[in-house]
Scaffold this active site. Sequence first.
Site, mmCIF file in Angstrom:
data_model
loop_
_atom_site.group_PDB
_atom_site.id
_atom_site.type_symbol
_atom_site.label_atom_id
_atom_site.label_comp_id
_atom_site.label_asym_id
_atom_site.label_seq_id
_atom_site.Cartn_x
_atom_site.Cartn_y
_atom_site.Cartn_z
ATOM 1 N N ASP A 98 -37.241 24.962 -17.161
ATOM 2 C CA ASP A 98 -37.194 23.820 -16.239
ATOM 3 C C ASP A 98 -37.027 24.297 -14.799
ATOM 4 O O ASP A 98 -36.392 25.330 -14.559
ATOM 5 C CB ASP A 98 -36.036 22.899 -16.650
ATOM 6 C CG ASP A 98 -36.176 21.504 -16.065
ATOM 7 O OD1 ASP A 98 -37.240 21.203 -15.474
ATOM 8 O OD2 ASP A 98 -35.234 20.718 -16.197
ATOM 9 N N HIS A 117 -45.706 26.151 -11.497
ATOM 10 C CA HIS A 117 -46.076 26.509 -12.870
ATOM 11 C C HIS A 117 -46.681 27.909 -12.908
ATOM 12 O O HIS A 117 -46.473 28.661 -13.856
ATOM 13 C CB HIS A 117 -47.051 25.476 -13.448
ATOM 14 C CG HIS A 117 -46.453 24.102 -13.553
ATOM 15 N ND1 HIS A 117 -45.184 23.890 -14.061
ATOM 16 C CD2 HIS A 117 -46.925 22.869 -13.219
ATOM 17 C CE1 HIS A 117 -44.917 22.595 -14.021
ATOM 18 N NE2 HIS A 117 -45.947 21.950 -13.507
ATOM 19 N N LEU A 129 -42.299 41.188 -31.637
ATOM 20 C CA LEU A 129 -41.762 39.953 -31.043
ATOM 21 C C LEU A 129 -42.713 38.800 -31.347
ATOM 22 O O LEU A 129 -43.902 38.875 -31.030
ATOM 23 C CB LEU A 129 -41.628 40.099 -29.517
ATOM 24 C CG LEU A 129 -41.250 38.818 -28.766
ATOM 25 C CD1 LEU A 129 -39.810 38.398 -29.074
ATOM 26 C CD2 LEU A 129 -41.405 38.988 -27.249
HETATM 27 C C1 FPP Z 1 -40.825 22.171 -16.295
HETATM 28 O O1 FPP Z 1 -40.767 22.279 -14.921
HETATM 29 C C2 FPP Z 1 -41.761 23.071 -16.912
HETATM 30 C C3 FPP Z 1 -42.866 22.695 -17.606
HETATM 31 C C4 FPP Z 1 -43.346 21.302 -17.711
HETATM 32 C C5 FPP Z 1 -43.599 23.724 -18.350
HETATM 33 C C6 FPP Z 1 -44.581 24.420 -17.481
HETATM 34 C C7 FPP Z 1 -45.440 25.287 -18.278
HETATM 35 C C8 FPP Z 1 -45.558 26.600 -18.082
HETATM 36 C C9 FPP Z 1 -44.832 27.396 -17.067
HETATM 37 C C10 FPP Z 1 -46.541 27.277 -18.946
HETATM 38 C C11 FPP Z 1 -45.837 28.117 -19.966
HETATM 39 C C12 FPP Z 1 -46.817 28.965 -20.594
HETATM 40 C C13 FPP Z 1 -46.612 29.797 -21.629
HETATM 41 C C14 FPP Z 1 -47.717 30.646 -22.070
HETATM 42 C C15 FPP Z 1 -45.329 29.880 -22.319
HETATM 43 P P1 FPP Z 1 -40.806 20.923 -14.108
HETATM 44 O O2 FPP Z 1 -42.197 20.761 -13.589
HETATM 45 O O3 FPP Z 1 -40.331 19.802 -14.954
HETATM 46 O O4 FPP Z 1 -39.794 21.220 -12.961
HETATM 47 P P2 FPP Z 1 -38.972 20.132 -12.127
HETATM 48 O O5 FPP Z 1 -38.010 19.498 -13.071
HETATM 49 O O6 FPP Z 1 -38.302 20.969 -11.072
HETATM 50 O O7 FPP Z 1 -39.977 19.158 -11.555
#
Ligand code: FPP
Length: 233
Positions: free
Chosen positions: A18, A35, A129
């Site tokens: 997050d 992201h 892993l």
């Molecule tokens: C939350 O941050 C995160 C996500 C919705 C996931 C984002 C996905 C990735 C980083 C891809 C992962 C990929 C692999 C291969 C594991 P948010 O946008 O909710 O943050 P905020 O709460 O600060 O708005």
Amino acid sequence: MFKNKVKNIPQHIGIIMDGNGRWASLQGLPRNMGHKEGINAVDRTIDALIKLGVSVVSFFAFSTENWKRSEQEITGIFNLVRDFLHSKRNNFKERGVKITTMGELEPFPEDLKKELELIKEDTKNNKKLTVNLALNYGGRADIVRAVNKLINEGAKEVTEKEILENLYSSDLPEPDFIIRTSGEKRISNFMLYQMAYSELYFPKVLWPNFNERHLRKALKEYAKRNRRFGGIK
Ligand code: FPP
């Protein structure tokens, strides 16, 4: 099958990544740049987990609720995941990383589905892993799907063990430790059934800033926890 190298290291860690959006806002960048940095953090974390001898990690990459985000953000996440898996396929294959997924992949774009299929096939015999990607995943949907599978097989009643054996993660141990970054203290529908006895940890660091130092600190905290599974020690 899932042996640990170091004592008191969790066998399976679940990570709720997050803070990507907040990281991007703080830099004055669009959300998808958060992201993008989040993917770099995933890459670093995989390296560190291999080094530390953790056997399984489950990343909450896309939840059943994430479809509520803008189309631009959703497409951005899909493209980042696709490109990351494409660029790492050989590397993971050679380093013993096995990719698995949990969640309903059907609604994803064909190119992402294809990349997932290829990497799962190429890494299926790896043992070092397991990187389990939660994609279009929800903990409640996971439980309902398991129960429906059992009903379709003729069950009138189900047991706890049967549900566990029919979850997406049935081949994996239950998560010992769940980390959610950014300081939010919620589980947000992640591995609800599997986390019955997981230790929970909520560091303040935003996911794009997460690195080996944060992971080591988390593991140090885990090693201090006294896991009793409802019993007395
Ligand atoms: C939350 O941050 C995160 C996500 C919705 C996931 C984002 C996905 C990735 C980083 C891809 C992962 C990929 C692999 C291969 C594991 P948010 O946008 O909710 O943050 P905020 O709460 O600060 O708005």
